[in-house]
Design a protein around this motif. Sequence first.
Motif, PDB file in Angstrom:
ATOM      1  N   GLY A 105       0.802  -1.222   0.000  1.00  0.00           N
ATOM      2  CA  GLY A 105       0.000   0.000   0.000  1.00  0.00           C
ATOM      3  C   GLY A 105       0.833   1.268   0.000  1.00  0.00           C
ATOM      4  O   GLY A 105       1.763   1.420  -0.796  1.00  0.00           O
ATOM      5  N   ALA A 106       0.509   2.156   0.904  1.00  0.00           N
ATOM      6  CA  ALA A 106       1.135   3.482   0.940  1.00  0.00           C
ATOM      7  C   ALA A 106       2.634   3.422   1.215  1.00  0.00           C
ATOM      8  O   ALA A 106       3.331   4.409   0.991  1.00  0.00           O
ATOM      9  CB  ALA A 106       0.441   4.353   1.985  1.00  0.00           C
ATOM     10  N   SER A 107       3.167   2.284   1.631  1.00  0.00           N
ATOM     11  CA  SER A 107       4.610   2.148   1.831  1.00  0.00           C
ATOM     12  C   SER A 107       5.344   1.967   0.507  1.00  0.00           C
ATOM     13  O   SER A 107       6.573   2.021   0.460  1.00  0.00           O
ATOM     14  CB  SER A 107       4.918   0.976   2.753  1.00  0.00           C
ATOM     15  OG  SER A 107       4.392   1.223   4.047  1.00  0.00           O
ATOM     16  N   CYS A 108       4.599   1.718  -0.554  1.00  0.00           N
ATOM     17  CA  CYS A 108       5.178   1.558  -1.884  1.00  0.00           C
ATOM     18  C   CYS A 108       5.215   2.898  -2.591  1.00  0.00           C
ATOM     19  O   CYS A 108       4.202   3.615  -2.620  1.00  0.00           O
ATOM     20  CB  CYS A 108       4.347   0.578  -2.709  1.00  0.00           C
ATOM     21  SG  CYS A 108       4.929   0.421  -4.428  1.00  0.00           S
ATOM     22  N   PRO A 109       6.346   3.275  -3.181  1.00  0.00           N
ATOM     23  CA  PRO A 109       6.426   4.569  -3.862  1.00  0.00           C
ATOM     24  C   PRO A 109       5.537   4.682  -5.096  1.00  0.00           C
ATOM     25  O   PRO A 109       5.332   5.772  -5.600  1.00  0.00           O
ATOM     26  CB  PRO A 109       7.910   4.679  -4.256  1.00  0.00           C
ATOM     27  CG  PRO A 109       8.452   3.305  -4.210  1.00  0.00           C
ATOM     28  CD  PRO A 109       7.610   2.545  -3.219  1.00  0.00           C
TER      29      PRO A 109
END
Length: 183
Positions: free
Chosen positions: A175-179
């Motif tokens: 999720g949001a941890s992926c650029p």
Amino acid sequence: MDERFAQIKRECLKSASKDPVALLIELMKKDYIAIHGPEHHVLDGACLLTALHNAGMDFDLEAALDEMIERGSKMPGATCGQWGVCGSAASMGAALSIIHGTGPLSGGQYYKDNLRLASQALDKIADVGGPRCCKRNAYLSILAAIDFVFRQYGITLPKGDIACAFSKQNRQCIGASCPFFKG
């Protein structure tokens, strides 16, 4: 030859794109490319080879793609977690090695370049972490390659913003941890 690899080769040979990311995304959307899988060990390097050839690097693209298939198909899946070497990063190093004609007994700058590109791609992948995501790692590896070939050889390849279209298909998406996650 595995039909997936034959398809990748055909698509690359008919492409005029100088944008390895756009070509990668186009091919990742094909039904013969799984969300995760060792086809990326061929696909990612094939997209880099195609873009470099289309940007004016002088080498036999068809022969290079055949060699990429030969090399990439030997690496099993799950190497990221089991060997500590993502197949996508290795694919970048293999692509340069194919272009330069280097092998295990080579010396000189090209040998170093192959290893440096693979290590820079691995570094970007390690910074983001896991669990596995062949799409994320492919983007990171290709972006590392774009930067590398510009710095090392003065070759400019397009580098646009990437918004992952595969998040919903990936049960391990971070999720949001992926650029590249755009929600």
